[in-house]
Design an enzyme around this catalytic site. Structure first.
Site, short mmCIF file in Angstrom:
data_model
loop_
_atom_site.label_atom_id
_atom_site.label_comp_id
_atom_site.label_asym_id
_atom_site.label_seq_id
_atom_site.Cartn_x
_atom_site.Cartn_y
_atom_site.Cartn_z
N ARG A 34 0.85 -1.18 0.00
CA ARG A 34 0.00 0.00 0.00
C ARG A 34 0.88 1.24 0.00
O ARG A 34 1.94 1.27 0.62
CB ARG A 34 -0.93 0.01 1.23
CG ARG A 34 -2.02 -1.05 1.18
CD ARG A 34 -3.06 -0.73 0.12
NE ARG A 34 -4.10 -1.75 0.02
CZ ARG A 34 -4.09 -2.76 -0.82
NH1 ARG A 34 -3.06 -2.94 -1.62
NH2 ARG A 34 -5.09 -3.63 -0.85
N HIS A 86 -0.56 0.90 -10.32
CA HIS A 86 -1.38 0.00 -9.51
C HIS A 86 -2.00 -1.11 -10.37
O HIS A 86 -3.21 -1.36 -10.33
CB HIS A 86 -2.48 0.76 -8.77
CG HIS A 86 -2.92 0.06 -7.51
ND1 HIS A 86 -3.32 0.72 -6.38
CD2 HIS A 86 -3.02 -1.27 -7.21
CE1 HIS A 86 -3.65 -0.15 -5.45
NE2 HIS A 86 -3.49 -1.37 -5.93
#
Length: 310
Positions: A225, A273
């Site tokens: 993350r 991502h």
């Protein structure tokens, strides 16, 4: 009994098509056209925080289509006591393993150097480095981390893993557990891969204090993350050579702003991502199973421990 998909219409379409292919009798509704709130039993959420879910008085379960649920746990209007399931998708695991194994192999076999030499029309003969001479550390030995560790170990890499509590990943993988073991885990690593869930304990875990335990010239791969990375500390470590290269797929702000220094830093490789994206075709089975479990009062697959955050 109704399922509410509380996410963007484009994302919702692929999931609901896959769910209806499995069971055409499902009553699926979309945010904000849910009808009577008392008829909604099951809510599916995506990668952004949903609206106020406390308005559904008979909600039996919440299903995330993402592996991480930190955005959901921090959202306003999350009804207390309603079980939450995260997505542990077979397709996602395979995609993440492919991405990380590729990045490790590419760096260890000097892919960036060879590509740079090609641009300069320079014949760069390098002696290939052996996998067994590369020490790879997996920060986070969950479902994804264990699969990656096993695959890298099978290729000959010297793999170690760290997790909050002891995990068994196979005899070829050295396991470390607990905060006190982090310095020994980081020592002598050539490549550090972060796969941790985001919790208060893991926020900013990739900072100058941890980088100091790595040898000069280590490589960082962050597919966990964005908030786990202290960005100024990483830039300082890259500029000093403590970190030779950073491969980043997740960021504090997404999309990454055009003005962000990561875009132009010579030692940063970034991807938007895309290391692993849950696929509706393989994840719909688990969502349907969790819907049926919720309707019959059974525990959910991959149910979240809200005290841990994953």
């Amino acid at each position: 009994m109704a399922i509410l998909y509380a996410a963007e219409a484009e994302e919702a379409a692929q999931w609901t098509d896959s769910l209806r292919a499995l069971d055409q009798s499902l009553d699926i509704r979309f945010w904000p056209d849910w009808g009577d709130p008392a008829t909604v039993d099951f809510v599916i959420v995506g990668g952004r925080s949903p609206g106020d879910l406390s308005i559904f008085p008979k909600l039996k379960a919440i299903q995330s289509t993402w592996a991480g649920v930190n955005h959901l746990l921090r959202s306003a209007g999350l009804p207390a006591g309603v079980p939450i399931a995260r997505m542990v998708d077979r397709g996602l695991t395979g995609s993440m393993t492919e991405f990380v194994v590729y990045q490790v192999l590419d760096d260890w076999r000097r892919g960036p150097e060879l590509r740079a030499a090609q641009k300069e029309a320079r014949w760069l003969e390098t002696l290939p480095r052996r996998a067994q001479d590369c020490r790879v550390g997996i920060l986070g030995l969950g479902t994804l981390g264990i699969d990656i560790a096993i695959k890298l170990s099978a290729l000959g890499f010297a793999v170690r893993g760290w997790s909050r509590s002891p995990k068994e990943a196979g005899s070829a993988i050295t396991s470390f557990a607990g905060a006190s073991a982090l310095p020994d885990f980081l020592k002598d690593l050539d490549i550090l891969v972060c796969l941790l869930p985001l919790t208060p304990e893991t926020e900013n875990i990739l900072d100058a204090r941890r980088f100091a335990h790595l040898p000069q010239g280590a490589v960082l791969v962050n597919v966990g993350r964005g908030a786990q990375l202290n960005e100024p500390d990483l830039i300082a470590a890259l500029d000093s050579g403590r970190i030779r290269r950073a491969i980043l797929d997740v960021f504090r702000e997404e999309p990454l702003p055009e003005s962000h220094p990561f875009w132009r830093h010579p030692h940063v490789t970034l991807t938007p991502h895309v290391a692993a994206i849950t696929r509706a075709g393989t994840g719909a089975d688990d969502i349907l199973e969790n819907y049926r479990r919720a309707m019959s009062g059974q525990p959910l697959l991959n149910q979240v421990d809200v005290t841990k955050g994953y």
